[in-house]
Scaffold this motif. Structure first.
Motif, PDB file in Angstrom:
ATOM      1  N   ASP A  71     -24.995  -0.495  14.430  1.00 44.78           N
ATOM      2  CA  ASP A  71     -25.296  -1.884  14.089  1.00 44.78           C
ATOM      3  C   ASP A  71     -26.630  -2.031  13.377  1.00 44.78           C
ATOM      4  O   ASP A  71     -26.820  -2.960  12.593  1.00 44.78           O
ATOM      5  CB  ASP A  71     -25.280  -2.742  15.358  1.00 44.78           C
ATOM      6  CG  ASP A  71     -23.867  -2.883  15.901  1.00 44.78           C
ATOM      7  OD1 ASP A  71     -22.939  -2.433  15.189  1.00 44.78           O
ATOM      8  OD2 ASP A  71     -23.684  -3.413  17.006  1.00 44.78           O
ATOM      9  N   ASN A 117     -13.155 -15.189   6.905  1.00 49.65           N
ATOM     10  CA  ASN A 117     -12.417 -14.458   7.944  1.00 49.65           C
ATOM     11  C   ASN A 117     -10.938 -14.381   7.580  1.00 49.65           C
ATOM     12  O   ASN A 117     -10.502 -14.960   6.575  1.00 49.65           O
ATOM     13  CB  ASN A 117     -12.619 -15.111   9.314  1.00 49.65           C
ATOM     14  CG  ASN A 117     -12.191 -16.552   9.333  1.00 49.65           C
ATOM     15  OD1 ASN A 117     -11.036 -16.875   9.031  1.00 49.65           O
ATOM     16  ND2 ASN A 117     -13.119 -17.451   9.651  1.00 49.65           N
ATOM     17  N   ASP A 164     -12.793  -7.090   4.226  1.00 43.91           N
ATOM     18  CA  ASP A 164     -13.630  -6.458   5.264  1.00 43.91           C
ATOM     19  C   ASP A 164     -12.774  -6.303   6.525  1.00 43.91           C
ATOM     20  O   ASP A 164     -11.893  -7.127   6.784  1.00 43.91           O
ATOM     21  CB  ASP A 164     -14.844  -7.359   5.541  1.00 43.91           C
ATOM     22  CG  ASP A 164     -15.833  -6.707   6.499  1.00 43.91           C
ATOM     23  OD1 ASP A 164     -15.775  -5.469   6.673  1.00 43.91           O
ATOM     24  OD2 ASP A 164     -16.656  -7.435   7.072  1.00 43.91           O
ATOM     25  N   ASN A 183     -14.023  -5.859   9.857  1.00 43.68           N
ATOM     26  CA  ASN A 183     -14.565  -6.502  11.054  1.00 43.68           C
ATOM     27  C   ASN A 183     -15.045  -7.913  10.752  1.00 43.68           C
ATOM     28  O   ASN A 183     -16.106  -8.113  10.164  1.00 43.68           O
ATOM     29  CB  ASN A 183     -15.708  -5.657  11.619  1.00 43.68           C
ATOM     30  CG  ASN A 183     -15.216  -4.267  11.992  1.00 43.68           C
ATOM     31  OD1 ASN A 183     -14.208  -4.112  12.671  1.00 43.68           O
ATOM     32  ND2 ASN A 183     -15.910  -3.248  11.506  1.00 43.68           N
ATOM     33  N   ASP A 223      -9.397 -10.545  12.314  1.00 46.75           N
ATOM     34  CA  ASP A 223     -10.067  -9.460  11.594  1.00 46.75           C
ATOM     35  C   ASP A 223      -9.194  -8.948  10.442  1.00 46.75           C
ATOM     36  O   ASP A 223      -8.054  -9.385  10.252  1.00 46.75           O
ATOM     37  CB  ASP A 223     -10.498  -8.339  12.548  1.00 46.75           C
ATOM     38  CG  ASP A 223      -9.332  -7.547  13.105  1.00 46.75           C
ATOM     39  OD1 ASP A 223      -8.199  -7.743  12.638  1.00 46.75           O
ATOM     40  OD2 ASP A 223      -9.558  -6.733  14.018  1.00 46.75           O
ATOM     41  N   THR A 244     -15.512  -1.917   3.764  1.00 42.69           N
ATOM     42  CA  THR A 244     -16.075  -2.077   5.112  1.00 42.69           C
ATOM     43  C   THR A 244     -17.191  -1.073   5.338  1.00 42.69           C
ATOM     44  O   THR A 244     -17.356  -0.123   4.563  1.00 42.69           O
ATOM     45  CB  THR A 244     -14.959  -1.889   6.168  1.00 42.69           C
ATOM     46  OG1 THR A 244     -15.505  -2.024   7.458  1.00 42.69           O
ATOM     47  CG2 THR A 244     -14.314  -0.521   6.040  1.00 42.69           C
ATOM     48  N   SER A 286     -17.253   0.684   8.077  1.00 54.33           N
ATOM     49  CA  SER A 286     -16.695   1.731   8.930  1.00 54.33           C
ATOM     50  C   SER A 286     -16.246   2.949   8.133  1.00 54.33           C
ATOM     51  O   SER A 286     -15.605   2.834   7.099  1.00 54.33           O
ATOM     52  CB  SER A 286     -15.496   1.174   9.713  1.00 54.33           C
ATOM     53  OG  SER A 286     -14.785   2.235  10.297  1.00 54.33           O
ATOM     54  N   ASP A 334      -9.819   3.959  11.314  1.00 56.16           N
ATOM     55  CA  ASP A 334      -9.781   2.751  10.488  1.00 56.16           C
ATOM     56  C   ASP A 334      -9.139   3.049   9.128  1.00 56.16           C
ATOM     57  O   ASP A 334      -8.344   2.259   8.605  1.00 56.16           O
ATOM     58  CB  ASP A 334     -11.194   2.199  10.288  1.00 56.16           C
ATOM     59  CG  ASP A 334     -11.648   1.381  11.491  1.00 56.16           C
ATOM     60  OD1 ASP A 334     -10.769   0.903  12.241  1.00 56.16           O
ATOM     61  OD2 ASP A 334     -12.867   1.229  11.684  1.00 56.16           O
TER      62      ASP A 334
END
Lengths: 443, 146
Positions: A201, B39, B68, B70, B75, B98, B100, B105
């Motif tokens: 994060d 979102n 995206d 997250n 999501d 993203t 990630s 993912d």
């Protein structure tokens, strides 16, 4: 029968002849006597009788009685008519009462011995049952626990004696150990989780700082004075550093959770790869890496590469100025495992820091002298712990540093790693023990 | 002409990323219009012209979606699944963008029908490169459905 010399009436003078006096006792008569007295009597001469030197007593008229073995023997001197004596009446009586007594004594002794044996057997059996067997079962389970390190196992000993109390105490101790280990494992996991999440994060806002810094620098640099440009460049340096810290922390926290499965890894190959990665730095520093014959180990190849990358990289980084770095990598294989030594001729450090260098973010030098996040050796240590090995440092300021690594051999590694993976906690004590034993052999 | 007409729809809850992507588009000299939703729920509403996205001229159907993973409410994974199971929307290429890098993912996204998977670049220059790259690929090389 007796004989007497015939003398004058005064009993003196020459013998005028010999008086023979014979009393006739025939066999029949003897048998009658035998029957009447129920004794076995016989006549013997003095010489034949077994008098045991007590002849004089017999001569004084005493009856001699003495026991001989199973037979009671009595002797009486048969006085001859003339008062002399040459015959002895010997009576031999079997000692029935004595024999009975003897038999009873023997019987008693036998019975006592048998009883004794029975008692001893019983006691031993009871001991075995109540104590020895239980004791050995207890020690067996305790030994098994110490060998396998499985503290979830328990000793099984029912009863209400000291031994079962001891067993219960051991179980209580194991429970508390298990509890603590579980707590430790959870806290470790949480820490790893925390480090992972935090570093993950943390990357997000940092990415923004970096991106907007870039925008600022590329779009507005011409509007800034030198101070403004310097601030931006300082900020950008800091974000790069921060990124390094975060990424190292991230890889540190991933060692256990995201490691690959173990496989056969030829360390010669690994070190060759590392050296070729470090080629530019070796050229710049005129450094050399001397590699001895290295073993094939059961390990995570990526992590092994990381270990040697960090150690050899450090050796090149912390070189003495003006002295080309020389790094030696050597190994020795023992029954218990492998010992690998990475040695350099660099600046070294005081031995008192030998443990601190493995802590996370530990640096012994200013950033301006040597770059880096201070995570390299922490990562090395954690990787070795995952492999149920160990690492320690020996150093002296100005004299170079030796890193001594241990790794278990294949057979053990398989077992130990399985165990470690199952528990996810390094068995520090076992390692330490194995390490010192191995090093003793090495020395 | 076709090049000009393609609208990019970006679904990302992070305002910084939206701003930087818009900036990067300019820097990469892509003249495409870009629209933003925050979102998955909004994304679906936009695509179906529901609620505040009812006006089709103000909210043209995108030729490509930057998604995206997250995000709050709904999501990216769920949104992707809904888009790819909607016969009307499934043809719109979806590029996952993203932070990630997780294998799961990446695999999951392709399993759900994502057309590309990009990890958000660290520096702005890299972002410009990425935007330029997919602009060239999606708007010059690849033929998109009308």
């Amino acid at each position: 029968m007796s004989s007497l010399p015939i003398l004058n009436n005064l009993g003196e003078g020459e013998a005028a002849g010999t008086l023979l006096i014979v009393r006739y006792l025939d066999n029949k008569r003897f048998q009658q006597l035998d029957g009447a007295a129920s004794v076995a009597a016989r006549l013997t001469t003095l010489a034949e009788a077994d008098l045991q030197g007590r002849e004089s007593e017999l001569r004084q008229g005493t009856y001699l009685i003495h026991p001989k073995g199973q037979v009671l023997k009595g002797y009486a001197l048969l006085p001859s008519i003339d008062g002399g004596s040459s015959l002895v009446l010997a009576i031999e009586e079997p000692r029935t009462i004595y024999q009975q007594g003897l038999r009873s004594v023997l019987m008693l002794i036998t019975v006592l011995v048998l009883l004794g044996i029975a008692a001893v057997t019983t006691v031993v059996w009871l001991l075995e049952r109540t104590l020895l067997r239980r004791l050995s079962s207890l020690s067996k389970s305790v030994r098994a626990i110490s060998e396998t390190g499985d503290i979830t196992a328990r000793t099984k000993l029912a009863g209400k004696d000291e031994l079962s109390f001891l067993s219960a105490d051991i179980n209580r101790m194991l429970s508390s150990l298990e509890h603590q280990e579980k707590a430790l494992r959870e806290s470790n996991k949480e820490l790893e989780q925390f480090a992972y999440v935090a570093s993950h994060d943390l990357q997000e806002p940092l990415r923004k700082v970096q991106a907007f810094g870039d925008r600022l620098a590329s779009k507005y640099a011409h509007q800034l004075d030198d101070d403004g440009k310097l601030y931006i460049s300082r900020m950008q340096d800091a974000t790069v550093r921060m990124r390094g810290l975060i990424q190292d922390l991230l890889s540190y926290s991933r060692i256990r959770s995201k490691g690959q499965d173990f496989m056969r890894v030829d360390l010669n190959e690994i070190v060759r790869g590392v050296i070729s990665d470090l080629e530019v730095r070796l050229e710049q520093t005129q450094g050399r890496v001397k590699v001895g014959e290295l073993p094939t180990v059961l390990a995570d190849p990526v992590q092994m590469r990381q270990v040697f990358q960090n150690l050899i990289g450090n050796a090149l980084k912390f070189k003495k100025s003006g002295v080309p770095p020389v790094v030696k990598v050597a190994a020795k294989t023992k029954d218990k495992g492998h010992i690998i030594v990475v040695e350099d001729n660099g600046i070294g450090f005081e031995q008192e820091y030998a443990e601190r260098v493995f802590e996370i973010f530990q640096r012994l030098h200013g950033r301006s002298d040597y770059e880096g996040t201070g995570m390299g050796l922490a990562i090395v240590k954690k990787i070795l712990e995952r492999h149920v090995g160990s690492v320690r440092a020996e150093s002296e300021k100005g004299r170079g540093t030796r890193f001594i690594l241990t790794l278990p051999n294949h057979k053990d590694a398989n077992e130990m790693v399985k165990k470690t993976l199952a528990e996810d906690t390094p068995r520090v004590d076992n390692q330490r023990q194995a390490r010192t034993e191995m090093e003793k052999e090495f020395a | 002409m076709k090049y000009k007409s393609v609208t990019i729809l970006m679904a990302d809850d992070d305002p910084d990323d939206r701003l930087l992507t818009e900036d990067a588009l300019k820097e990469a000299r892509l003249a495409n219009e870009i629209r933003f939703v925050e979102n998955g729920e909004e994304l679906l509403q936009y695509l179906r012209h529901q609620g505040k996205f009812a006006d089709k001229t103000l909210h043209p159907r995108p030729g490509i979606i930057l998604l995206d993973l997250n995000m709050p409410k709904m999501d990216g994974r769920e949104a992707l699944q809904l888009i790819k199971s909607d016969p009307d929307l499934r043809r719109i290429p979806v590029i996952i963008m993203t932070t990630s890098k997780a294998d799961q993912d990446i695999l999951k996204s392709y399993d759900l029908g994502a057309n590309s998977y990009v990890t958000k670049p660290v520096t702005f220059d890299e972002l410009v490169e990425v935007v330029r790259g997919f602009g060239k690929y999606w708007f010059e090389i690849v033929a998109l459905p009308d």
